[in-house]
Design a protein around this motif. Structure first.
Motif, PDB file in Angstrom:
ATOM      1  N   VAL A   1      20.933   5.532   1.207  1.00  0.00           N
ATOM      2  CA  VAL A   1      21.018   4.380   0.309  1.00  0.00           C
ATOM      3  C   VAL A   1      19.709   3.610   0.392  1.00  0.00           C
ATOM      4  O   VAL A   1      19.311   3.154   1.468  1.00  0.00           O
ATOM      5  CB  VAL A   1      22.206   3.470   0.685  1.00  0.00           C
ATOM      6  N   ILE A   2      19.035   3.476  -0.753  1.00  0.00           N
ATOM      7  CA  ILE A   2      17.730   2.822  -0.805  1.00  0.00           C
ATOM      8  C   ILE A   2      17.872   1.452  -1.456  1.00  0.00           C
ATOM      9  O   ILE A   2      18.441   1.326  -2.545  1.00  0.00           O
ATOM     10  CB  ILE A   2      16.713   3.660  -1.600  1.00  0.00           C
ATOM     11  N   ASP A   3      17.350   0.446  -0.788  1.00  0.00           N
ATOM     12  CA  ASP A   3      17.336  -0.925  -1.295  1.00  0.00           C
ATOM     13  C   ASP A   3      15.958  -1.165  -1.911  1.00  0.00           C
ATOM     14  O   ASP A   3      14.980  -1.412  -1.201  1.00  0.00           O
ATOM     15  CB  ASP A   3      17.599  -1.886  -0.133  1.00  0.00           C
ATOM     16  N   CYS A   4      15.867  -1.063  -3.240  1.00  0.00           N
ATOM     17  CA  CYS A   4      14.571  -1.139  -3.924  1.00  0.00           C
ATOM     18  C   CYS A   4      14.153  -2.584  -4.189  1.00  0.00           C
ATOM     19  O   CYS A   4      14.979  -3.495  -4.206  1.00  0.00           O
ATOM     20  CB  CYS A   4      14.641  -0.405  -5.259  1.00  0.00           C
ATOM     21  N   ASP A   5      12.866  -2.754  -4.435  1.00  0.00           N
ATOM     22  CA  ASP A   5      12.352  -4.061  -4.821  1.00  0.00           C
ATOM     23  C   ASP A   5      12.613  -4.294  -6.306  1.00  0.00           C
ATOM     24  O   ASP A   5      12.785  -3.344  -7.080  1.00  0.00           O
ATOM     25  CB  ASP A   5      10.851  -4.130  -4.547  1.00  0.00           C
TER      26      ASP A   5
ATOM     27  N   ASP B   1       0.807  -1.223   0.000  1.00  0.00           N
ATOM     28  CA  ASP B   1       0.000   0.000   0.000  1.00  0.00           C
ATOM     29  C   ASP B   1       0.841   1.275   0.000  1.00  0.00           C
ATOM     30  O   ASP B   1       0.297   2.378  -0.136  1.00  0.00           O
ATOM     31  CB  ASP B   1      -0.928   0.026   1.224  1.00  0.00           C
ATOM     32  N   VAL B   2       2.160   1.136   0.161  1.00  0.00           N
ATOM     33  CA  VAL B   2       3.019   2.326   0.159  1.00  0.00           C
ATOM     34  C   VAL B   2       2.999   2.950  -1.236  1.00  0.00           C
ATOM     35  O   VAL B   2       3.298   2.292  -2.234  1.00  0.00           O
ATOM     36  CB  VAL B   2       4.464   1.965   0.556  1.00  0.00           C
ATOM     37  N   SER B   3       2.636   4.210  -1.302  1.00  0.00           N
ATOM     38  CA  SER B   3       2.456   4.877  -2.585  1.00  0.00           C
ATOM     39  C   SER B   3       3.699   5.666  -2.996  1.00  0.00           C
ATOM     40  O   SER B   3       4.644   5.836  -2.225  1.00  0.00           O
ATOM     41  CB  SER B   3       1.264   5.841  -2.504  1.00  0.00           C
ATOM     42  N   ARG B   4       3.650   6.148  -4.208  1.00  0.00           N
ATOM     43  CA  ARG B   4       4.711   7.010  -4.720  1.00  0.00           C
ATOM     44  C   ARG B   4       4.853   8.254  -3.845  1.00  0.00           C
ATOM     45  O   ARG B   4       5.962   8.688  -3.519  1.00  0.00           O
ATOM     46  CB  ARG B   4       4.349   7.390  -6.153  1.00  0.00           C
ATOM     47  N   GLU B   5       3.710   8.819  -3.462  1.00  0.00           N
ATOM     48  CA  GLU B   5       3.719  10.027  -2.628  1.00  0.00           C
ATOM     49  C   GLU B   5       4.285   9.737  -1.240  1.00  0.00           C
ATOM     50  O   GLU B   5       4.967  10.586  -0.650  1.00  0.00           O
ATOM     51  CB  GLU B   5       2.306  10.598  -2.506  1.00  0.00           C
ATOM     52  N   ASP B   6       3.998   8.543  -0.700  1.00  0.00           N
ATOM     53  CA  ASP B   6       4.541   8.163   0.609  1.00  0.00           C
ATOM     54  C   ASP B   6       6.065   8.151   0.578  1.00  0.00           C
ATOM     55  O   ASP B   6       6.729   8.674   1.482  1.00  0.00           O
ATOM     56  CB  ASP B   6       4.045   6.773   1.021  1.00  0.00           C
TER      57      ASP B   6
ATOM     58  N   ALA C   1       4.887   1.347  -7.688  1.00  0.00           N
ATOM     59  CA  ALA C   1       4.932   2.805  -7.552  1.00  0.00           C
ATOM     60  C   ALA C   1       6.008   3.256  -6.568  1.00  0.00           C
ATOM     61  O   ALA C   1       6.685   4.270  -6.790  1.00  0.00           O
ATOM     62  CB  ALA C   1       3.563   3.328  -7.115  1.00  0.00           C
ATOM     63  N   ARG C   2       6.189   2.503  -5.462  1.00  0.00           N
ATOM     64  CA  ARG C   2       7.196   2.917  -4.473  1.00  0.00           C
ATOM     65  C   ARG C   2       8.603   2.760  -5.046  1.00  0.00           C
ATOM     66  O   ARG C   2       9.507   3.538  -4.734  1.00  0.00           O
ATOM     67  CB  ARG C   2       7.047   2.114  -3.179  1.00  0.00           C
ATOM     68  N   THR C   3       8.796   1.733  -5.908  1.00  0.00           N
ATOM     69  CA  THR C   3      10.098   1.531  -6.539  1.00  0.00           C
ATOM     70  C   THR C   3      10.391   2.648  -7.528  1.00  0.00           C
ATOM     71  O   THR C   3      11.494   3.210  -7.553  1.00  0.00           O
ATOM     72  CB  THR C   3      10.142   0.169  -7.253  1.00  0.00           C
ATOM     73  N   ILE C   4       9.409   2.988  -8.347  1.00  0.00           N
ATOM     74  CA  ILE C   4       9.588   4.071  -9.319  1.00  0.00           C
ATOM     75  C   ILE C   4       9.904   5.376  -8.602  1.00  0.00           C
ATOM     76  O   ILE C   4      10.771   6.148  -9.031  1.00  0.00           O
ATOM     77  CB  ILE C   4       8.328   4.212 -10.195  1.00  0.00           C
ATOM     78  N   ALA C   5       9.221   5.625  -7.474  1.00  0.00           N
ATOM     79  CA  ALA C   5       9.482   6.851  -6.715  1.00  0.00           C
ATOM     80  C   ALA C   5      10.929   6.907  -6.241  1.00  0.00           C
ATOM     81  O   ALA C   5      11.584   7.950  -6.314  1.00  0.00           O
ATOM     82  CB  ALA C   5       8.533   6.938  -5.522  1.00  0.00           C
ATOM     83  N   ALA C   6      11.443   5.774  -5.751  1.00  0.00           N
ATOM     84  CA  ALA C   6      12.829   5.729  -5.271  1.00  0.00           C
ATOM     85  C   ALA C   6      13.821   5.912  -6.411  1.00  0.00           C
ATOM     86  O   ALA C   6      14.865   6.551  -6.247  1.00  0.00           O
ATOM     87  CB  ALA C   6      13.089   4.412  -4.546  1.00  0.00           C
ATOM     88  N   LEU C   7      13.509   5.355  -7.579  1.00  0.00           N
ATOM     89  CA  LEU C   7      14.387   5.510  -8.738  1.00  0.00           C
ATOM     90  C   LEU C   7      14.368   6.951  -9.242  1.00  0.00           C
ATOM     91  O   LEU C   7      15.407   7.514  -9.607  1.00  0.00           O
ATOM     92  CB  LEU C   7      13.957   4.558  -9.857  1.00  0.00           C
ATOM     93  N   GLU C   8      13.198   7.556  -9.267  1.00  0.00           N
ATOM     94  CA  GLU C   8      13.082   8.944  -9.719  1.00  0.00           C
ATOM     95  C   GLU C   8      13.801   9.899  -8.768  1.00  0.00           C
ATOM     96  O   GLU C   8      14.455  10.854  -9.196  1.00  0.00           O
ATOM     97  CB  GLU C   8      11.609   9.342  -9.820  1.00  0.00           C
ATOM     98  N   TYR C   9      13.670   9.650  -7.477  1.00  0.00           N
ATOM     99  CA  TYR C   9      14.206  10.567  -6.468  1.00  0.00           C
ATOM    100  C   TYR C   9      15.733  10.497  -6.405  1.00  0.00           C
ATOM    101  O   TYR C   9      16.396  11.481  -6.071  1.00  0.00           O
ATOM    102  CB  TYR C   9      13.625  10.212  -5.102  1.00  0.00           C
TER     103      TYR C   9
END
Length: 368
Positions: A249-253, A226-231, A258-266
């Motif tokens: 350092v972010i360990d992405c899935d 449920d974690v969103s891009r905005e979260d 959406a949460r992964t894309i947010a971390a990649l974009e940021y």
């Protein structure tokens, strides 16, 4: 945020001196002014004649000192047992927990009570956000992310590690028990509560060997899904704007949630891990080709900051990615001893791997 004045009072002089030594040699040296008293009379003189301190950490026996306690609304009892009966008047903290944890909690309690908002100045550019990502699971992303984080921390940098995986293995590395603290931080963010930053400071943990900070990952599958891009963006905004870290350092899935894309974009830098394996190469090519076709804007944004890294490298490669997608920029060695490990700490013991992980940071300044 202003420097906080903390008064520490109790009869145990060895404990007081231990806390003072810790503060002088830690990050709290620039954040706290601490005064320690082992005498009730000296404590009373200070509190009755000086400016009211931000926080008073006092053992229960010292409440008999001749002090106008009613004028102090920031008193926290230091109790010697975790099972001590709660005071109706004052909150309490366990005296013998790690000092860093004790002071962090005391500071967070002050911020919460007085609704002090940690200053935010987004886009300050001082914190570099690095996302570790792979199209295929099992590429050693977490091993690389945590080892780089630890090496950066040991090198004198302030580093926060954050796992956004659906099922994270980071508790096995740090020897901790997962909890719901990150869920509470995210709730504060989504509800617009201004104390999200103080909760973040309260709940962050410290790796005793390297000084690396980390947050325990979410444990319930429904919560992480449920974690969103905005979260994610809100969480990273708070972390970056705290000015507390040189690196996050972010360990992405291994997906395009959406949460992964947010971390990649940021992220300022994206470390894309892959293996010299035909299936890994095929899936990586297929996913990036689809992304280029279906979301050209995201693909172009990633193209400027992705560094493709081959993990478990043995010295030569049988498979290579398509040159029109991304070039290989780094290699992490295959460590045979890691085939049979029983503790996460063992995965930090290879000097060869750690050296190569730190070498990857030299890619950060290379423009594309």
């Amino acid at each position: 945020m202003e420097r906080l004045t903390v008064v520490l009072a109790g009869p145990d002089t060895e404990y007081l001196e231990m806390v003072l030594r810790f503060v002088r040699s830690s990050e709290f040296a620039s954040a706290l002014t601490i005064r320690a008293f082992s005498s009730k009379d000296n404590l009373a003189t200070y509190l009755n004649t000086q400016s009211i301190p931000h926080v008073v950490l006092v053992e229960p026996d010292f409440l008999t000192a001749d002090v106008s306690w009613t004028t102090l609304d920031n008193v926290i009892l230091l109790v010697s047992s975790q099972y001590s009966k709660e005071s109706e008047r004052y909150p309490s903290l366990f005296k013998y927990q790690p000092i860093h944890q004790l002071l962090t909690k005391a500071k967070a309690m002050y911020l919460d009570k007085h609704e002090v908002v940690v200053e935010q100045a987004l886009g300050n550019g001082h914190t570099k956000v690095v996302s570790f990502y792979s199209i295929v699971g099992g590429c050693g992303k977490t091993t690389a992310a945590i080892n780089m984080s630890r090496q950066l921390s040991l090198g004198g940098n302030k580093v926060l590690y954050l796992s956004l995986e659906t099922v994270s293995s980071s508790p096995a590395w740090f020897g901790t028990v997962p909890n719901q603290e990150l869920a509470e931080i995210l709730y504060y963010i989504t509800s617009g509560n201004k104390q999200a930053a103080s909760k973040l400071e309260q709940y962050r943990k410290t790796d005793s060997e390297s000084g690396l900070h980390y947050l325990e990952p979410l444990t319930h599958l429904k919560e992480i899904e449920d974690v969103s891009r905005e979260d994610v963006r809100g969480l990273l905004d708070i972390i970056v704007s705290s000015h507390s870290y040189d690196y996050v350092v972010i360990d992405c899935d291994s997906n395009f949630h959406a949460r992964t894309i947010a971390a990649l974009e940021y992220a300022h830098e994206v470390m894309l891990l892959l293996l010299d394996d035909i299936q890994c190469m095929y899936k990586t090519k297929a996913a990036l080709t689809a992304l280029r076709s279906e979301n050209a804007e995201l693909y172009q944004a990633l193209h400027r900051k992705i560094h493709m890294v081959v993990n478990k490298y043995t010295g030569s490669m049988a498979n290579r990615p398509e040159p029109d997608l991304f070039d290989i920029q780094g290699y992490l060695p295959y460590i045979p001893q890691w085939k049979n490990v029983t503790q996460g700490q063992q995965l930090s013991a290879s000097r060869e791997f750690n050296h190569q992980a730190m070498f990857l940071t030299s890619l950060f300044s290379q423009a594309k």
